[in-house]
Write an enzyme that holds these catalytic residues in place. Sequence first.
Site, PDB file in Angstrom:
ATOM      1  N   SER A  23       0.828  -1.216   0.000  1.00  0.00           N
ATOM      2  CA  SER A  23       0.000   0.000   0.000  1.00  0.00           C
ATOM      3  C   SER A  23       0.860   1.263   0.000  1.00  0.00           C
ATOM      4  O   SER A  23       0.338   2.365   0.012  1.00  0.00           O
ATOM      5  CB  SER A  23      -0.931  -0.001   1.220  1.00  0.00           C
ATOM      6  N   THR A 155     -40.376  26.526  -8.833  1.00  0.00           N
ATOM      7  CA  THR A 155     -40.634  25.139  -8.443  1.00  0.00           C
ATOM      8  C   THR A 155     -40.873  24.416  -9.765  1.00  0.00           C
ATOM      9  O   THR A 155     -41.407  25.035 -10.713  1.00  0.00           O
ATOM     10  CB  THR A 155     -41.871  24.986  -7.524  1.00  0.00           C
ATOM     11  N   HIS A 156     -40.463  23.178  -9.853  1.00  0.00           N
ATOM     12  CA  HIS A 156     -40.534  22.421 -11.117  1.00  0.00           C
ATOM     13  C   HIS A 156     -39.777  23.142 -12.242  1.00  0.00           C
ATOM     14  O   HIS A 156     -40.094  22.978 -13.404  1.00  0.00           O
ATOM     15  CB  HIS A 156     -41.981  22.196 -11.569  1.00  0.00           C
ATOM     16  N   SER A 277     -13.659  27.606 -26.117  1.00  0.00           N
ATOM     17  CA  SER A 277     -13.779  26.445 -26.993  1.00  0.00           C
ATOM     18  C   SER A 277     -12.674  26.526 -28.034  1.00  0.00           C
ATOM     19  O   SER A 277     -12.312  27.611 -28.491  1.00  0.00           O
ATOM     20  CB  SER A 277     -15.146  26.466 -27.668  1.00  0.00           C
ATOM     21  N   LYS A 283     -17.511  31.143 -27.418  1.00  0.00           N
ATOM     22  CA  LYS A 283     -17.919  30.428 -26.216  1.00  0.00           C
ATOM     23  C   LYS A 283     -17.116  30.758 -24.970  1.00  0.00           C
ATOM     24  O   LYS A 283     -15.938  31.022 -25.011  1.00  0.00           O
ATOM     25  CB  LYS A 283     -17.872  28.913 -26.458  1.00  0.00           C
ATOM     26  N   GLU A 290     -19.286  22.671 -13.959  1.00  0.00           N
ATOM     27  CA  GLU A 290     -19.575  21.406 -14.647  1.00  0.00           C
ATOM     28  C   GLU A 290     -18.754  20.264 -14.063  1.00  0.00           C
ATOM     29  O   GLU A 290     -19.252  19.162 -13.834  1.00  0.00           O
ATOM     30  CB  GLU A 290     -19.274  21.534 -16.144  1.00  0.00           C
ATOM     31  N   TYR A 317      -9.175  -7.085  12.436  1.00  0.00           N
ATOM     32  CA  TYR A 317      -8.572  -6.572  11.205  1.00  0.00           C
ATOM     33  C   TYR A 317      -8.596  -7.620  10.096  1.00  0.00           C
ATOM     34  O   TYR A 317      -8.359  -8.810  10.318  1.00  0.00           O
ATOM     35  CB  TYR A 317      -7.118  -6.134  11.457  1.00  0.00           C
ATOM     36  N   GLN A 322      -7.397  -2.369   4.089  1.00  0.00           N
ATOM     37  CA  GLN A 322      -6.414  -1.495   3.454  1.00  0.00           C
ATOM     38  C   GLN A 322      -7.071  -0.689   2.323  1.00  0.00           C
ATOM     39  O   GLN A 322      -6.564   0.347   1.912  1.00  0.00           O
ATOM     40  CB  GLN A 322      -5.268  -2.362   2.908  1.00  0.00           C
TER      41      GLN A 322
END
Length: 471
Positions: A23, A155-156, A277, A283, A290, A317, A322
């Site tokens: 590890s 709303t919606h 872009s 753009k 995002e 354990y 791990q």
Amino acid sequence: MSKLWGGRFTKQTDQLVEEYTASITFDKELAEEDVRGSLAHVSMLGKQGILPAEDVETIKGGLKRVLERIRKGELEYSVSDEDIHMNIEKALIEDIGPVGGKLHTGRSRNDQVATDMHLYLRTRVVEFVGLLRSLQEALIGQAQENLDTIVPGYTHLQRAQPILFAHHLMAYVSMFGRDIERLQDSYKRIDTLPLGAGALAGTTFPIDRHFVAEQLGFGRVYENSLDAVSDRDFILEFLSHASIVMMHLSRLSEELILWSSTEFRFVELDDAFCTGSSIMPQKKNPDVPELVRGKTGRVYGNLVGLLTVLKSLPLAYNKDMQEDKEGMFDTVKTMSGALRLFAPMIATMKVNKGQMREAVNKDFSNATDIADFLVGKGLPFRQAHEVIGKTVLYCIENDKFLLDLTLEEFKGFSELFDERIYEVLQPETVVNARNVYGGTARPQVEAAIGRASQALESVAAWVEEHTQGDV
Ligand code: ARG
């Protein structure tokens, strides 16, 4: 030097097994915590007379030199030493000779790794509370600038009732406030010391667990040695809380993306937080929100991953455990990146007040208030609802908004209308009419900002109080 546990073995470990089970490639992240835990452990061994004072001093000196080498990037880790614990122990023995082998007296890697994880998360949780607080500060700053900015509330995703933009932002301040509370609450469980549990049953040496806890600043020690080495609930809690934080960030991201579209044009993110872009020169893409929205998925994945690892594991354990590390490190990195970007992105965001006002003027989000007006005149709410429904339909068919109607037109729907309706329909009136605790009326939002600003101060004090010093 051969393996630290090589005595019972007559054969070398298969090369592929070594690589598969090691590890060190990721738990090297725990180097600082590992040394910190070892320093406290060896001090206790000295205090208890388990090791002579000169050995304790030699070991401490060696550990500090090893840590220096790690900090400078000079220590070369080896996969054949499996993990951070044995890599450090090996380096210590190379530095001070066989006396280094006394460090592991009365300890197992099982309670050692659990201690490292507690130390690691304890620091991170305090940092995250601070980062969430900074984001709240940025949101509150924008809210203060937008106490007179009215936007459609949805709303919606349909325009519902106008609200102050400040009120919308303050909703996120509340959400991140709950995130802070959750992390603060989890702190007391993280702040519990497993060391002294040994491999699973405790140890035959006369150790003093409470002394180690004190050295490391832990508020409590685990009650049960099996639980101490098997418990990963504190990591699960962190991963759950992180998932909720990311869900909140993702909802805010979604709104920022919508609001910066040409269709909305409510806000403009600073150039520093957007990209262009390669083909379409016009753009400006909201990449940060995002990506935060996208990365929320991996944070959920890390939670489900560890829940699944732990499901059905017998005590105590198991090597499966791990697998608790990579997901946790990934979540720490992902969430801290998101929070570090969000605070300045919100602080520098330009709010297009004119465009928001335009949107409010061109919608029916004041319709509820005419219904309430008629109710005030004695009409039952259901009937008022029906009257306004017809009025709105009339407007839509005639390409008008409610404020465009003449009093005669209003009276055509109900005799109860009078000229006061024009005042009632003003967006400011509509907003300020919701003057209940937690509502969108300006005095309420101002009060909410006041309370949130006070909370910022107490959170800052909490962060300061819980920040640990260096090794
Ligand atoms: N690298 C191990 C882990 O992360 C440390 C504990 C190893 N214990 C053991 N008995 N093999 O879980």
